[in-house]
Design a protein around this motif. Structure first.
Motif, PDB file in Angstrom:
ATOM      1  N   PHE A  28       0.809  -1.219   0.000  1.00 25.32           N
ATOM      2  CA  PHE A  28       0.000   0.000   0.000  1.00 25.32           C
ATOM      3  C   PHE A  28       0.848   1.277   0.000  1.00 25.32           C
ATOM      4  O   PHE A  28       0.600   2.169  -0.806  1.00 25.32           O
ATOM      5  CB  PHE A  28      -0.972  -0.020   1.183  1.00 25.32           C
ATOM      6  N   PRO A  29       1.861   1.394   0.874  1.00 24.46           N
ATOM      7  CA  PRO A  29       2.690   2.604   0.807  1.00 24.46           C
ATOM      8  C   PRO A  29       3.425   2.756  -0.531  1.00 24.46           C
ATOM      9  O   PRO A  29       3.570   3.871  -1.036  1.00 24.46           O
ATOM     10  CB  PRO A  29       3.684   2.436   1.953  1.00 24.46           C
ATOM     11  N   ARG A  67       2.372   1.707  -3.461  1.00 22.79           N
ATOM     12  CA  ARG A  67       1.384   2.139  -4.456  1.00 22.79           C
ATOM     13  C   ARG A  67       1.053   3.618  -4.278  1.00 22.79           C
ATOM     14  O   ARG A  67       0.929   4.361  -5.253  1.00 22.79           O
ATOM     15  CB  ARG A  67       0.116   1.294  -4.330  1.00 22.79           C
ATOM     16  N   LEU A  68       0.897   4.072  -3.030  1.00 22.62           N
ATOM     17  CA  LEU A  68       0.638   5.493  -2.781  1.00 22.62           C
ATOM     18  C   LEU A  68       1.816   6.358  -3.201  1.00 22.62           C
ATOM     19  O   LEU A  68       1.633   7.467  -3.718  1.00 22.62           O
ATOM     20  CB  LEU A  68       0.305   5.723  -1.305  1.00 22.62           C
ATOM     21  N   TYR A  69       3.032   5.863  -3.007  1.00 21.49           N
ATOM     22  CA  TYR A  69       4.222   6.594  -3.423  1.00 21.49           C
ATOM     23  C   TYR A  69       4.235   6.781  -4.942  1.00 21.49           C
ATOM     24  O   TYR A  69       4.494   7.872  -5.436  1.00 21.49           O
ATOM     25  CB  TYR A  69       5.469   5.849  -2.953  1.00 21.49           C
ATOM     26  N   TYR A  70       3.933   5.706  -5.670  1.00 22.20           N
ATOM     27  CA  TYR A  70       3.893   5.813  -7.129  1.00 22.20           C
ATOM     28  C   TYR A  70       2.747   6.724  -7.585  1.00 22.20           C
ATOM     29  O   TYR A  70       2.860   7.424  -8.588  1.00 22.20           O
ATOM     30  CB  TYR A  70       3.763   4.425  -7.767  1.00 22.20           C
ATOM     31  N   LYS A  71       1.631   6.696  -6.872  1.00 21.09           N
ATOM     32  CA  LYS A  71       0.511   7.579  -7.203  1.00 21.09           C
ATOM     33  C   LYS A  71       0.904   9.041  -6.966  1.00 21.09           C
ATOM     34  O   LYS A  71       0.559   9.911  -7.780  1.00 21.09           O
ATOM     35  CB  LYS A  71      -0.706   7.203  -6.349  1.00 21.09           C
ATOM     36  N   LEU A  72       1.631   9.308  -5.880  1.00 20.07           N
ATOM     37  CA  LEU A  72       2.101  10.658  -5.611  1.00 20.07           C
ATOM     38  C   LEU A  72       3.077  11.121  -6.691  1.00 20.07           C
ATOM     39  O   LEU A  72       3.001  12.256  -7.164  1.00 20.07           O
ATOM     40  CB  LEU A  72       2.772  10.719  -4.240  1.00 20.07           C
ATOM     41  N   HIS A  84       2.274   1.505 -12.960  1.00 21.87           N
ATOM     42  CA  HIS A  84       1.810   0.809 -11.762  1.00 21.87           C
ATOM     43  C   HIS A  84       2.958  -0.063 -11.268  1.00 21.87           C
ATOM     44  O   HIS A  84       3.524  -0.829 -12.045  1.00 21.87           O
ATOM     45  CB  HIS A  84       0.585  -0.042 -12.102  1.00 21.87           C
ATOM     46  N   ILE A 128      -2.931  -3.734  -5.066  1.00 27.78           N
ATOM     47  CA  ILE A 128      -3.593  -2.425  -5.097  1.00 27.78           C
ATOM     48  C   ILE A 128      -3.826  -1.922  -6.511  1.00 27.78           C
ATOM     49  O   ILE A 128      -3.283  -0.925  -6.938  1.00 27.78           O
ATOM     50  CB  ILE A 128      -2.809  -1.400  -4.265  1.00 27.78           C
ATOM     51  N   ILE A 175      -7.387   1.520  -5.177  1.00 25.59           N
ATOM     52  CA  ILE A 175      -7.077   1.921  -3.807  1.00 25.59           C
ATOM     53  C   ILE A 175      -8.286   1.732  -2.898  1.00 25.59           C
ATOM     54  O   ILE A 175      -8.168   1.221  -1.784  1.00 25.59           O
ATOM     55  CB  ILE A 175      -6.572   3.379  -3.779  1.00 25.59           C
TER      56      ILE A 175
END
Length: 150
Positions: free
Chosen positions: A52-53, A55-60, A71, A112, A115
């Motif tokens: 999860f972190p 995936r959020l890092y790549y989204k940021l 992804h 993920i 999300i």
């Protein structure tokens, strides 16, 4: 497949065999102390704590235009693990397809793809830890035996 198992049994690659057998022993020790539902929930929560972190890092990075929108787990999501109809028997075809669908969904949730769906999965796994504590396998067997006696 058989040669890989034989290599593990005869300890031909000590590092890999030690890792596999240590994981098996730890898994069995967990199942001895807590229920299978709780063990599976904690395993999934542990994987989600890693994915999860990331995936959020790549989204940021994508929002900041530092990443072209890749992804981080796309290679795992694209990996096709479906079964052909010729390989399954008529009596177990539905069960095999259900298991394949479940594995695909779990893979999608753990890595993920969505999300919101993964957050729902984390909440469900967290709640299942409490269900596993309250109703472990021995409790279910005792309840089943009591119902048979009546």
């Amino acid at each position: 497949m058989a040669t890989k198992v034989i290599d593990l049994v005869y300890w031909r690659d000590v590092g890999k065999t030690g890792l596999v057998f240590t994981g098996a022993v730890v898994g069995l020790a967990c199942l001895f102390q807590i229920s299978a539902i709780t063990t599976l929930s904690y395993l999934c929560l542990g994987i989600m704590c890693l994915t999860f972190p990331l995936r959020l890092y790549y989204k940021l990075l994508e929002l900041l235009n530092w990443n072209p929108g890749l992804h981080p787990f796309q290679s795992y999501l694209d990996n096709d693990q479906s079964l052909t109809d010729e390989a399954t028997v008529l009596l177990v075809e539905e069960a095999v397809l259900l298991i394949a669908f479940a594995l695909t969904e779990i893979k999608r949730l753990l890595f993920i793809e969505s999300i919101v769906g993964s957050i729902k999965f984390v909440v469900l796994m967290y709640l299942l830890t409490y269900v596993g504590i309250l109703a472990n396998g021995l409790t279910l067997v005792i309840i089943g035996k009591d119902k048979e006696a009546e």
